[in-house]
Structures are given as C-alpha cells and as structure tokens.
Design a protein around this motif. Sequence first.
Motif, short mmCIF file in Angstrom:
data_model
loop_
_atom_site.label_atom_id
_atom_site.label_comp_id
_atom_site.label_asym_id
_atom_site.label_seq_id
_atom_site.Cartn_x
_atom_site.Cartn_y
_atom_site.Cartn_z
N SER A 99 -19.35 -10.93 98.14
CA SER A 99 -20.30 -9.84 97.94
C SER A 99 -21.62 -10.18 98.64
O SER A 99 -21.95 -11.36 98.83
N GLU A 100 -22.36 -9.15 98.97
CA GLU A 100 -23.60 -9.33 99.70
C GLU A 100 -24.63 -10.13 98.91
O GLU A 100 -25.37 -10.94 99.47
N GLY A 101 -24.66 -9.94 97.60
CA GLY A 101 -25.68 -10.61 96.79
C GLY A 101 -25.29 -11.97 96.25
O GLY A 101 -26.13 -12.85 96.10
N ALA A 102 -23.98 -12.17 95.99
CA ALA A 102 -23.57 -13.38 95.29
C ALA A 102 -22.53 -14.22 96.02
O ALA A 102 -22.19 -15.30 95.56
N GLY A 103 -22.00 -13.73 97.11
CA GLY A 103 -20.92 -14.47 97.76
C GLY A 103 -19.67 -14.42 96.90
O GLY A 103 -19.31 -13.35 96.39
N VAL A 104 -19.02 -15.55 96.71
CA VAL A 104 -17.86 -15.63 95.81
C VAL A 104 -18.10 -16.72 94.78
O VAL A 104 -18.79 -17.69 95.06
N PRO A 105 -17.51 -16.58 93.59
CA PRO A 105 -17.65 -17.64 92.59
C PRO A 105 -16.87 -18.89 93.00
O PRO A 105 -16.01 -18.85 93.88
N ALA A 106 -17.16 -20.00 92.34
CA ALA A 106 -16.56 -21.30 92.68
C ALA A 106 -15.04 -21.25 92.66
O ALA A 106 -14.39 -21.83 93.55
N HIS A 107 -14.43 -20.57 91.67
CA HIS A 107 -12.96 -20.58 91.60
C HIS A 107 -12.33 -19.84 92.78
O HIS A 107 -11.24 -20.20 93.21
N VAL A 108 -13.01 -18.86 93.33
CA VAL A 108 -12.52 -18.16 94.52
C VAL A 108 -12.72 -19.06 95.74
O VAL A 108 -11.82 -19.20 96.58
N HIS A 109 -13.88 -19.68 95.83
CA HIS A 109 -14.16 -20.62 96.93
C HIS A 109 -13.10 -21.72 96.95
O HIS A 109 -12.56 -22.08 98.01
N ASP A 110 -12.78 -22.25 95.78
CA ASP A 110 -11.81 -23.34 95.68
C ASP A 110 -10.39 -22.90 96.03
O ASP A 110 -9.58 -23.70 96.47
N ARG A 111 -10.08 -21.63 95.83
CA ARG A 111 -8.73 -21.11 96.10
C ARG A 111 -8.46 -20.91 97.59
O ARG A 111 -7.32 -20.87 98.04
N ALA A 112 -9.51 -20.82 98.39
CA ALA A 112 -9.35 -20.56 99.83
C ALA A 112 -8.55 -21.68 100.49
O ALA A 112 -8.74 -22.87 100.20
#
Length: 147
Positions: A99-112
């Motif tokens: 998202s434009e304001g928050a990016g992605v949460p840590a669990h989404v970042h870790d799933r990449a």
Amino acid sequence: MRLALHEPDIAGNVGTLIRTAACFGVGIDLIEPMGFPWSDRALARSGMDYARAADVARHEDWAAFAAQATGRIVLLTTSGAVALPDAAFRPDDVLLLGSEGAGVPAHVHDRADLRVAIPMRPGFRSLNVAVAGGIVLAEALRQTGWA
C-alpha cells in the motif's frame, strides 16, 4: 505473470496499474481491504475503459490471496535484498506491491520468495507505486520474452 496490490490506498494508482496490466496482457490481483470503495466510478479516471479488458481478481484478504497464489511472490520493496538490475524473473511470477502509506506488514514481507528494490539516487525514499509497478513489470516481461 501477474501484478498484485496489497491493501492499496489510492484509487488512481489502482486504476493506473489496471490499465498497465491490460495493456501488457497480465492479470492483476487486488488484496483487500482497499482504502477506497470499489466502484467503476472510483477507477474511471485512471483505469478508463481498460478495466473491462483487464483480468482483475479481488481477494478478501492476504490469507485468501496467499492460498491461491501460484508461482513466486516477488515483492517490490524499498528494503529489497536484490537490486532490480540483478533480479532474475520467471514467467509465472506475481509482482507484489504494498500500500502507498504502509507498504506490507512483516508477515507478507517474510512470505516473499524474492524481494526486489529499484535503485534510486541517495536521499530519495520511494517512487509512486504505479510507476514502480510499471518499471518492474517492463523489466520482468523483457527478461521473460514479453510472452
């Protein structure tokens, strides 16, 4: 190849990316909740009539999206481990934007499966999400033969 937007905030950016996806013949996944009500009117300014030509899939939340995702999830991030010129893309990659304001949460970042950053001049924080999506999509399609 697909684009995916995680909880986008701005209808104009979503419309622009839907238009981009339609023009390049790739699908686009919208992971809710979104920061605006979904409607043809909300997207009309940027998406114009391209939205009807795009393969758009909406997902109730991250879990619903992740459950059906095939191929690698390639996260576009300012804290990426791989610079775009060094990234190797595959035809079935899903290019995920936060998202434009928050990016992605840590669990989404870790799933990449792969995290990619677009190199920029020092002192600049980030590009507009629709611009970043277009840049990385063009490079990914170039590498995979524009199929």
